[in-house]
Each structure stands twice: as C-alpha cells, then as structure tokens.
Design a protein around this motif. Structure first.
Motif, PDB file in Angstrom:
ATOM      1  N   HIS A 488     -66.078  40.740 -80.160  1.00 34.17           N
ATOM      2  CA  HIS A 488     -66.404  41.057 -78.766  1.00 34.17           C
ATOM      3  C   HIS A 488     -65.662  42.319 -78.307  1.00 34.17           C
ATOM      4  N   ARG A 541     -53.680  38.129 -78.649  1.00 35.02           N
ATOM      5  CA  ARG A 541     -54.349  38.477 -77.399  1.00 35.02           C
ATOM      6  C   ARG A 541     -55.242  39.673 -77.702  1.00 35.02           C
ATOM      7  N   TRP A 542     -56.522  39.408 -77.801  1.00 35.96           N
ATOM      8  CA  TRP A 542     -57.462  40.453 -78.152  1.00 35.96           C
ATOM      9  C   TRP A 542     -57.548  41.488 -77.026  1.00 35.96           C
ATOM     10  N   ASP A 544     -59.738  42.466 -75.096  1.00 36.29           N
ATOM     11  CA  ASP A 544     -60.465  42.065 -73.886  1.00 36.29           C
ATOM     12  C   ASP A 544     -59.735  40.996 -73.081  1.00 36.29           C
ATOM     13  N   LYS A 546     -58.737  37.919 -74.215  1.00 30.43           N
ATOM     14  CA  LYS A 546     -58.888  36.551 -74.709  1.00 30.43           C
ATOM     15  C   LYS A 546     -57.746  36.189 -75.646  1.00 30.43           C
ATOM     16  N   GLU A 548     -56.160  33.797 -78.618  1.00 31.00           N
ATOM     17  CA  GLU A 548     -56.545  32.974 -79.765  1.00 31.00           C
ATOM     18  C   GLU A 548     -55.284  32.542 -80.491  1.00 31.00           C
ATOM     19  N   GLU A 563     -62.075  37.938 -84.826  1.00 31.84           N
ATOM     20  CA  GLU A 563     -62.095  37.364 -83.479  1.00 31.84           C
ATOM     21  C   GLU A 563     -63.182  36.300 -83.366  1.00 31.84           C
TER      22      GLU A 563
END
Length: 564
Positions: A488, A541-542, A544, A546, A548, A563
């Motif tokens: 994403h 922490r991607w 964007d 999010k 995980e 991701e």
C-alpha cells in the motif's frame, strides 16, 4: 569549507580536553579491545576504476574539491548488493578514456563485474550524489544521480538495464545548477516517492574568483574560493505526480525559506516520531537546516530552535556528511554530522521533545579536530546491539601538503565504538589494518556485501580507486537484517520505521534513502542483537502509518517482509 572565514570554531578549554583524555585512558583499561578486523578487498574484488575529480596537487575552483558519492544497491534483485560508483571530471588534462560512472554487479564470490555500459548508466560529468528509490512502484529500485549540471533519473527496467527518463519525468533544469545531496521520500504519504535535492552554490567558472586573485587564502596559501562570498544555491523538492512525472514544489512547500544555504549532505528521518518524514541538510559555513514536516505538504525549518543548526558554542560550521541513529536506544533518532578540520564532528542527541542537545564532547566524539570529515554512518560493527560510528576523512585542499602545521590531504578513517550508550571511544588504532591507510575519502556507503551478518563499507576516494572494507567480527553476537517491501505504501518501503525487541533491549531504525555524504546505504535494515538468540517483538510502522507486528523470529538471517 571554511577558508573564507578567518577563524575556526572555538574548542572547549584544556579542562574539557583533559577530562576526555582521562576518560579515554580509563575506558581502555575497563573494556577489552573489540574483536573487529577490516580487509580492503577492493582490488581483488575488481573495483579498480579511479574516480577522477579535480587536480591532484592544486585546484582553481571549489567544484574540483567536493568529490563523489557511492551506492550499495541490489539492482538485479538477486539478493546480493551491487555497487554504483559516481565519477567526476577535470577542467584540463582529462585521461583517455574519459571518466564515467561504474555499476559493479556482485558475482557472489567476493568479486564484482563492471556492467555500467550494458546497463546504460555510464554517464560522464561532474558527478556528485546518488540515491535510491522505486519511484514508479514496479518493484525495481531506480537510481538518481546529481551533478554540477544536469541531474539524471535512471529507471530500472527489471532486466539488468536502465533508461534515462530525466526529461520524461520532468526533472530537467532550466539553468545549470550545482546539485549535491539527494534523497527519495514520501513526504505526503500518498504511496509515491517524492525527491529532495540539495544545492550548494550558483557556480559559474567565468565569474568566480580564482586563487590567482589573492582573494581566498587558507593558512596563508592561495586556494579555490568559496563558498562564503558566493551566491548560495536553493534546495529543491519534487512532488511525484503518480504518473511517472515530478513537479517542483519547492516554493509552495517552504523549502526555499531555510535559514542557511550551501547544502551538502542530506538526511531524511522522522525526528519527532510523528510518522511523517523530516529533512536535515548539512550546510557548509552556514547553520544547518531541519525541515519539519507539517503534514499538509509544507515544511518549516526548525533547525535553530531545535538545537541542531550550530555548534555547541552557537557558531555555524562547515557541515559535510550526516547520519541518523538511536545511539542510546531511547527510541528517538539522533544525528551525527561531519565538519571541516580544526573543528569536531557533531553528535546531536534527540531529547524527545522536538529538540536536540549537542553532546559532542560529553559523549567522546570531540577528541578529533585534525580530520576533515565526509561520509559517515551509525552502524553496529560488532553486533553488540549498540550502534557505532564510522567516519571517512580527507582534506579539501591538496595544497595542505605544502603546510608543515596542517594535517595531510590524505587522512585515515575513524571508528568510534559505542560504550553502551554512555560514550564513544576512538578505537581506530586498536583495529589498525587498512583503516589507517591514508586516502582523500569522500562518499561512504554501508551494507553487508557478502550476506554474512557483518556490515561492510565502500568508500569513494578522490583521484584514486575506491576502498571496499570487508568486516570480520569473530565474536558470537547475533544479528538480523530486514528487507521490507511495501504494497500500500511505496514499494521500496522508504520511510518505514522498525523497532526490534530482543531480550532486554529495544532498538529503532528506518528504511532510508540518501544519507552519509552524497551516498546510499543498503536499503535493508540491520540490527546487531548481542547475545539474544531470538527476536521477541518486531514492530513495523509503514510509511502510510499502519502498524504491523511479528513475534518470536529467529536470528542470524535476512528476513523478507511484505506489507500486509
């Protein structure tokens, strides 16, 4: 480069230096020598091309002094790091054939093959920096190279070749500019990588004073003029339109309103832990800039109020290279910056309150003043879980070899060992070996070229071939290397923030484009784990925003994570 300033920065007095000396002796008696050794394998590895940059004994213009960067990248997706060597130029006396950039493919046996011609990336010119990012999100990492002149964006075709898409991408420039450090980043978190390019001076050899004018002296010797007294360049921010093109948003984004100019090294990192990438620029003979991301497509230079624009005594410095890392493992990324000789490098400790504390002398990295620093990196050399510092040095003026009171043009490296987050110790002479060899070093990139869990170093020198320092750390400390891929967010996961918890320790780092001096480290994120034999928690922490998590991961391996 500070020669137009008559005075160098003030250094704390004899009491401070004596305290540092006493601590250094104490540290040597309380800590065993590190089990580290470097071998310079550049020649046998096939990295024999010389980086031509300016004259070998003297230079007329500042553009002949800055040198080039280098990148570690996996351009063919085989899981092994390749090397991209940026090359330079001379005003007179160019050798035949003329110097070109080189792309060395990793043969996975300790050797490399130059495939620049076949790959289409062997451009000539006054090369400066190189940075990586998958700007079109096709899964293949692309190359951006800066120049005094026209920059180049190379699109990776995924078949071992690249295509120059500079014009098609809208990155051509109306005027000849002196572009320096660069980095890809997703500043608006829309999933497409944008591009930041620093600029040094508006240089024109037809109007710039020369040493013969007598206007510019260094230690009484006539040298190339600048940057003080010359018009400073303006940094550029390009927004990715998502269709393979970029547009210049520098003015509307607030990039051109920085406190300083003469930009060199570029660092992108999230200094305030708000999930949005910020930009730090090491400026020469000016206050450095820290562009805080305002989350609305604009930036504000907060370097002065954040405490990372000046030296500890409030003076501008001649910043060159820059790196970020959480050296004390408190969850906040700190800054290390290299400077001119007669000064020290800077260590800015992140307070976690939107500001930094200058702790250079208090943490032991103020002991060296005779070196002129360039490429640098926070890197865990012994995998003990505490990131160390590697610094490349070399003077800017070949003329210093004629001065009896000045350090040499070619200089050794520096390795600062992290003493459990409390202090750093210069252990270079304890390691000895090729790090003591004298070079006119410039760009440096860090990554594991042989996938053995130790971080190696490649250095681009001036008017010499490159160095490739293979690290051997015979201790039994564990490690993990994370290769992230966005789905994403941007495919290269540039800007992803990673936290690793193993036993009693927690470490933080990011996937980062650009950095060091004009160079690009491995996009994979490496952590030394000490004696911990498993990872209890991995948080990503991607870009964007999010979050995980993964638990109970094994160590001593490269972990690929896509991701979700």
């Amino acid at each position: 480069m500070r020669h137009a300033f008559p005075n160098v920065l003030a250094i704390p007095g004899l009491l401070a230096l004596a305290a540092l000396t006493l601590w250094s002796l104490e540290a040597r008696s309380n800590h065993s020598a590190p089990e580290l050794s470097f071998t310079n394998i550049a020649s046998q590895a096939g990295l024999k091309a010389v980086t031509i940059y300016g004259g070998e004994k003297a230079n007329r213009y500042l553009v002949e002094t800055t040198g080039c960067g280098v990148a570690l990248l996996d351009f063919d997706g085989d899981g092994w790091l390749d090397i991209y060597q940026v090359n330079g130029w001379r005003f007179d006396g160019l050798p035949a054939p003329r110097p070109q950039n080189h792309l060395y493919r990793n043969n996975r046996d300790g050797t490399f093959t130059d495939v620049a011609a076949q790959a289409g990336v062997g451009k000539s010119g006054w090369g400066q920096a190189v940075c990586l990012g998958d700007y079109d999100n096709d899964g293949f990492v692309d190359l951006f190279v800066t120049y005094w002149g026209a920059n180049v964006l190379y699109r990776n075709n995924g078949n071992g070749t690249f295509t120059d898409v500079t014009r098609k991408a809208g990155l051509t420039q109306a005027a000849r500019r002196w572009n320096t450090g660069c980095a890809f980043l997703d500043y608006d978190r829309d999933g497409d990588l944008d591009l930041f390019v620093a600029n040094y001076i508006d240089f024109d050899p037809e109007t710039t004073p020369t040493p013969e004018s007598g206007l510019c002296l260094y230690k009484g010797s006539r040298v190339a003029c600048g940057p003080p007294g010359l018009t400073g360049g303006k940094n550029i921010l390009y927004h990715n339109n998502g269709d393979g093109t970029f547009r210049d948003v520098s003015e509307t984004a607030g990039i051109t309103t920085a406190h300083g100019t003469y930009g060199l090294g570029v660092l992108v990192f999230d200094f305030d832990n708000d999930g949005w990438p910020d930009i730090y620029v090491a400026n020469d003979s000016n206050p450095s800039a820290l562009y805080r991301n305002n989350h609305d497509g604009t930036f504000t230079d907060v370097g002065v109020q954040a405490g990372c624009a000046y030296s500890q005594d409030g003076k501008p410095q001649a910043g060159m290279g820059v790196s970020a890392g959480d050296y004390n493992r408190d969850g906040w990324l700190d800054i290390f910056k290299t400077n001119f000789s007669g000064d020290t490098s800077n260590l800015y400790q992140n307070t976690g309150k939107g500001a930094f504390e200058e702790v250079t002398f208090g943490r032991g990295v103020g002991v060296n003043t005779r070196f002129l620093g360039w490429g640098c990196g926070f890197v865990d050399l012994d995998n003990d879980g505490w990131i160390d510092i590697f610094q490349v040095n070399g003077h800017v003026y070949p003329e210093v070899n004629q001065l009896t009171t000045e350090s040499r043009y070619r200089q050794r490296k520096i390795v600062y060992r992290n003493m459990e987050g409390k202090r750093f110790e210069d252990i270079t002479e304890q390691i000895a070996g090729p790090l003591l060899d004298l070079r006119a070093g410039r760009g440096a990139a860090f990554g594991d070229i042989d996938n053995d869990g130790d971080i190696d170093v490649v250095v681009n020198n001036v008017n010499e071939s490159m160095d490739l320092y293979r690290l051997e750390a015979p201790n039994k400390n564990h490690w993990v290397t994370l290769q992230l891929a966005g789905t994403h967010c941007n495919r290269a996961a540039v800007g992803a923030r990673v936290r690793v918890v193993a036993g009693e320790t927690s470490q933080t780092d990011e996937v980062r484009s650009g950095g060091s001096y004009f160079s690009q480290n491995d996009l994979r994120v490496h952590f030394g784990l000490g004696s911990a034999d498993k990872i209890d928690l991995l948080e990503i922490r991607w870009p964007d925003g999010k979050l995980e998590t993964h638990r109970d991961l094994s160590v001593d391996r490269i972990v690929k994570i896509e991701e979700k």
